[in-house]
Design a protein around this motif. Structure first.
Motif, short mmCIF file in Angstrom:
data_model
loop_
_atom_site.label_atom_id
_atom_site.label_comp_id
_atom_site.label_asym_id
_atom_site.label_seq_id
_atom_site.Cartn_x
_atom_site.Cartn_y
_atom_site.Cartn_z
N ARG A 117 0.84 -1.18 -0.21
CA ARG A 117 0.06 -0.09 -0.30
C ARG A 117 0.78 1.13 0.01
N VAL A 118 1.90 1.36 0.67
CA VAL A 118 3.00 2.40 0.60
C VAL A 118 3.34 2.66 -0.58
N ALA A 119 3.84 1.35 -1.41
CA ALA A 119 4.59 1.65 -2.48
C ALA A 119 3.56 2.03 -3.58
N ARG A 120 2.22 1.61 -3.60
CA ARG A 120 1.46 2.05 -4.45
C ARG A 120 1.26 3.69 -4.42
N VAL A 158 -4.33 6.12 4.06
CA VAL A 158 -3.21 6.66 3.18
C VAL A 158 -3.44 8.24 3.17
N LEU A 159 -2.47 8.99 3.64
CA LEU A 159 -2.17 10.32 3.46
C LEU A 159 -1.18 10.87 2.94
N GLY A 160 -0.86 11.71 1.95
CA GLY A 160 0.13 12.28 1.37
C GLY A 160 -0.33 13.55 0.30
N ARG A 161 0.65 14.05 -0.03
CA ARG A 161 0.36 15.34 -1.09
C ARG A 161 0.48 14.81 -2.60
N ARG A 166 -1.56 19.40 -2.93
CA ARG A 166 -2.78 19.34 -1.99
C ARG A 166 -2.79 17.85 -1.05
N TRP A 167 -3.11 18.12 0.04
CA TRP A 167 -3.06 16.84 0.92
C TRP A 167 -4.37 15.97 0.35
N GLU A 168 -4.14 14.68 0.14
CA GLU A 168 -5.16 13.85 -0.37
C GLU A 168 -5.02 12.51 0.68
N ALA A 169 -6.34 12.19 0.72
CA ALA A 169 -6.69 10.84 1.62
C ALA A 169 -7.16 9.66 0.80
N ALA A 170 -6.75 8.40 1.11
CA ALA A 170 -7.48 7.32 0.59
C ALA A 170 -7.55 6.31 1.81
N VAL A 171 -8.81 5.48 1.61
CA VAL A 171 -9.35 4.58 2.57
C VAL A 171 -9.31 3.29 2.21
N GLU A 172 -9.00 2.29 2.66
CA GLU A 172 -9.21 0.99 2.29
C GLU A 172 -9.71 0.15 3.62
N VAL A 173 -10.75 -0.52 3.39
CA VAL A 173 -11.52 -1.39 4.44
C VAL A 173 -11.66 -2.83 3.87
N ASP A 174 -10.90 -3.96 4.93
CA ASP A 174 -11.39 -5.21 4.44
C ASP A 174 -12.84 -5.43 4.47
N PRO A 175 -12.94 -6.46 3.47
CA PRO A 175 -14.57 -6.81 3.37
C PRO A 175 -15.18 -7.18 4.54
N ALA A 176 -14.51 -7.78 5.48
CA ALA A 176 -15.23 -8.35 6.72
C ALA A 176 -15.62 -7.26 7.64
#
Length: 229
Positions: A117-120, A158-161, A166-176
């Motif tokens: 996830r970090v590499a992506r 995930v948080l980054g520029r 600009r600061w951008e956020a992305a979220v991933e949640v396991d299906p369960a």
């Protein structure tokens, strides 16, 4: 309206948008990585390293309502072909102001550049930080006190520029773990961790993601077609 892409985005984060006049503003790319189009209400912004005269000629050739020309498939295809870039979807662009205090759930930072996830994230953002949230019940009592319904499963923030810094956020949640509030808690956590307004893009067809970010206080400001190499 500001003269740079960063100016335009900073103004939009404050609720000050380009004039709804049916026009298109063309500005240089903030950096080599990101180019594309942002459509606000009745006004589009094209950020590219291409000649503005060429861009306007392609907008005219799109044979579309001027209000829609910058997001018309003909124009986007011409711009992608010209620049040798690619795009995935036209995203809903949302933004939220920062919040004080700690995040609403415990987080563990992932400090491993080789983590998938970090590499992506590093392919699309700078100053990337990634946190994991474990909803295994260890903090269930605290979650209940905070009104959270986080249950079992894990999620990642995930948080980054990104675009124009600009600061951008992305979220991933396991299906369960879906359907228990973890995604909203992670999106809200981004507002506590970012030092400035934080942006997030959602594919319009991903209704779950749209609902998640709006429940966390992110408000829609436009549509974005991001073009990357």
């Amino acid at each position: 309206m500001g003269r740079t892409l960063r100016d335009i985005l900073d103004s939009a984060a404050r609720g000050q948008f380009p004039a709804a006049d049916g026009g298109t503003t063309i500005v240089p790319q903030h950096g080599e990585r990101d180019a594309g189009v942002i459509a606000f209400t009745a006004h589009a912004v094209v950020f590219t390293g291409e000649d503005p005269a060429w861009v306007r000629a392609q907008l005219a050739a799109a044979d579309s309502d001027p209000l829609a020309a910058a997001m018309h498939p003909r124009f986007l295809t011409a711009l992608l072909d010209r620049t040798g870039r690619r795009t995935d979807t036209i995203d809903l662009l949302t933004v939220a102001s920062p919040l004080p205090g700690p995040p609403p759930l415990p987080l563990v930072e992932i400090d491993d550049p080789a983590h998938p996830r970090v590499a992506r994230a590093l392919e699309h953002r700078d100053e990337v930080r990634v946190w994991a949230a474990d909803g295994d019940g260890r903090d269930r009592d605290r979650d209940r006190d905070n009104g959270s319904s986080v249950g079992t499963g894990t999620g990642v923030l995930v948080l980054g520029r990104g675009v124009a810094g600009r600061w951008e956020a992305a979220v991933e949640v396991d299906p369960a773990a879906r359907g228990r509030g973890l995604g909203v808690a992670l999106a809200t956590a981004a507002r506590h961790l970012a030092p400035a307004p934080v942006w997030a893009q959602q594919a319009p067809g991903n209704a779950r993601a749209v609902r998640t970010f709006q429940a966390a206080g992110f408000r829609p400001v436009g549509a974005e077609s991001l073009h990357v190499r």
